[in-house]
Enzyme design. Structure first.
Site, PDB file in Angstrom:
ATOM      1  N   SER A 318       0.824  -1.211   0.000  1.00 13.75           N
ATOM      2  CA  SER A 318       0.000   0.000   0.000  1.00 13.75           C
ATOM      3  C   SER A 318       0.854   1.255   0.000  1.00 13.75           C
ATOM      4  CB  SER A 318      -0.921   0.003   1.224  1.00 13.75           C
ATOM      5  OG  SER A 318      -1.821  -1.081   1.196  1.00 13.75           O
ATOM      6  N   ARG A 341       0.550   8.216   5.033  1.00 13.98           N
ATOM      7  CA  ARG A 341      -0.452   7.543   5.868  1.00 13.98           C
ATOM      8  C   ARG A 341      -1.840   8.167   5.663  1.00 13.98           C
ATOM      9  NH1 ARG A 341      -1.236   3.988  10.137  1.00 13.98           N
ATOM     10  NH2 ARG A 341       0.920   3.361  10.481  1.00 13.98           N
ATOM     11  N   HIS A 344      -3.107   6.768   2.485  1.00 16.65           N
ATOM     12  CA  HIS A 344      -3.446   5.359   2.723  1.00 16.65           C
ATOM     13  C   HIS A 344      -4.806   5.233   3.405  1.00 16.65           C
ATOM     14  CE1 HIS A 344      -3.305   1.664   5.280  1.00 16.65           C
ATOM     15  NE2 HIS A 344      -2.920   1.133   4.141  1.00 16.65           N
TER      16      HIS A 344
END
Length: 515
Positions: A318, A341, A344
């Protein structure tokens, strides 16, 4: 127990001359239960696949097979790939009674079908067109031979073009042919005219039932059951050197046998659940139905779902994808893990372009966490999304939105509960970390408190979402002279997942959470 011991699937043909190979008659026999005979049937499986060159030979083979199996006490399902009925009103029009068998009997009486495959189906259709039957289509070399049978489709003034089965299949994306069409690719009209006499003959046995005409839309109980099938409902893959028709009957017989072993074949005999009681009567009395139509999820099972299951591999892949697709060049290198992040958490690689942060954000937020300062959250979803494992011991995640005094306070202040909840933070707000992922009013009120000289948090992670005030509250966070370190996302986008992801980025970096 299984419903049947043997499944036989027949791909019929109305050829006027003997024929083998593609576009001819094929039938496959699969044993559901172990057979006394040698071969694959001894364990349950494909017993044989035949390609008779004429209908007369096919009839003799099927009669012989049925007799041999019944002599062993084995129950047999024989499926034929031609329609067992005509659209409602056809039997009354052509046979004087609204009953499928009455129409079958007239076809059987009037059709001449010789051992050589020569047959009179076009002459029969020509006579019946004069009685109102909308048959159409004949070989081009027959031009001028018939007085009523036209080469092309006409009007359907007397009876419908399609049965309920074809109409149902069309609504599900199929492209069925009309039973009245006698020539052309995929036409089934000639197959029905030449095949129904065999159904009449086989069903004359007292231990034979035709589904659903004799049985209703329920599981039959006779020793031999005849049913209309449509092999294209079952996925198939020809083996090397295998004819398509051969692969279809083999695959269909094998799938029905497997459904029987799994205890699911009975579901096919019930028909679709979404047809009305009058439609069921119409099907049973005159039109018949395709076995398995409406139960395609059983006939065409999905392949097993494959997916990555290793948490570390999921996170690694990812984050690698984010790095490959997102443009992070405009952000300080120290903020890249935070941006990755956040992306994500929402799947939007263009998010990085709207991120804004003060130069002192990271140092100030991490100092607050090291000092075990509390984290204030504007809603429970933000609090729940923060991974506890990444927090230093003693760090509290606090949300006061649902405290008993929040709603009364909101009423006194004339504002939202989210804004009123921020008031409860005053005593511990100094040097804390604030994460807002829901309410613009919470961020607005926090800024009002600071500008009025109230306590100052160590850092504000501002991600309110929505169409009223979200963009404006974040713009105020990034531009007002409050001198509090911040991280925010310009525009309407935001949300609890992003706010908690921002905290997790500060505490865990790009480490996975193990889920």
């Amino acid at each position: 127990m299984t419903l049947f011991d043997d499944i036989v699937i027949v791909d019929w043909s109305a050829n006027a001359t003997p024929k083998s190979g593609a576009d001819s008659i094929w039938w496959a026999h699969v044993a559901v239960t172990p057979s006394k005979d040698a071969g694959s049937g001894a364990k349950g499986g494909l017993v044989g696949c035949e390609n008779p060159t004429t209908r007369a030979k096919a009839r003799a083979q099927l009669e012989e097979l049925r007799a041999a199996l019944r002599a062993q006490g084995r129950r047999v399902l024989i499926g034929f790939d031609f329609p067992f009925g005509y659209p409602a009103g056809s039997a009354k029009l052509l046979a004087g009674a609204a009953d499928a068998r009455a129409l079958w009997a007239r076809i059987s009486d009037e059709l001449e079908d010789k051992a050589s495959n020569a047959n009179t189906r076009f002459a029969l259709a020509d006579r019946w067109v004069a009685e109102g039957a909308p048959f159409w289509g004949h070989p081009h070399q027959h031009t001028g031979r018939y007085s009523a049978l036209a080469p092309t489709k006409g009007r359907f003034d007397t009876v419908p073009e399609f049965r309920l089965a074809e109409t149902y299949a069309k609504a599900r994306g199929a492209h069925p042919k009309s039973l009245w069409q006698l020539t052309g690719t995929g036409s089934v009209g000639s197959q029905a005219l030449t095949g129904l006499p065999l159904v009449v003959h086989l069903s004359s046995d007292p231990d034979t039932e035709v589904w659903p005409i004799d049985t209703g839309l329920q599981t039959p109980s006779a020793g031999t059951v005849l049913a209309e099938v449509y092999p294209s409902l079952v996925p198939f893959e020809p083996a090397p050197g295998e004819i398509k028709d051969q692969a279809q009957v083999r695959s269909t017989a094998a799938r029905f046998a497997q459904l029987d072993r799994d205890g699911q074949l009975a579901r096919l005999f019930e028909g679709p659940q979404d047809i009305t009681a009058p439609q069921r009567t119409q099907i049973v009395k005159e039109e018949a139905w395709i076995l398995g139509l409406g139960c395609e999820h059983l006939l065409a099972p999905r392949a097993p779902i494959t997916y990555e299951k290793d948490p570390k591999a999921i996170y690694a892949q990812s984050f690698a994808t984010v790095r490959a697709e997102a443009r992070l060049d405009h952000l300080p290198l120290a903020l890249h893990p935070v941006a990755i992040r956040l992306i994500h958490a929402c799947g939007m690689t263009d998010l990085a372009g709207d991120l804004r942060a003060s130069p002192d954000l990271l140092a100030s937020a991490q100092a607050a966490l090291s000092a075990r300062a509390p984290i204030f959250c504007d809603c429970e979803m933000v609090r729940a999304g923060i991974i506890p494992r990444g927090l230093p011991d003693g760090v509290e995640r606090l949300c006061t939105l649902n405290d008993p005094d929040t709603a009364p306070r909101a009423q006194r202040l004339g504002t939202t509960r989210s804004a009123a909840a921020v008031e409860a933070w005053r005593d511990r707000l100094e040097g804390s970390l604030v994460a807002i992922g829901n309410a613009p009013t919470a961020l607005f009120h926090l800024l009002e408190m600071i500008l009025a000289g109230g306590p100052r948090p160590a850092a504000i992670l501002g991600f309110p979402v929505g169409f009223v005030g979200a963009a404006e509250s974040k713009e105020a966070l990034a531009s007002l002279p409050h001198h509090v370190p911040f991280l925010t996302l310009q525009g309407r986008r935001g949300g609890s997942a992003l706010a908690s992801a921002a905290v997790n980025a500060l505490t865990l970096g790009l480490e996975g959470d193990g889920r």
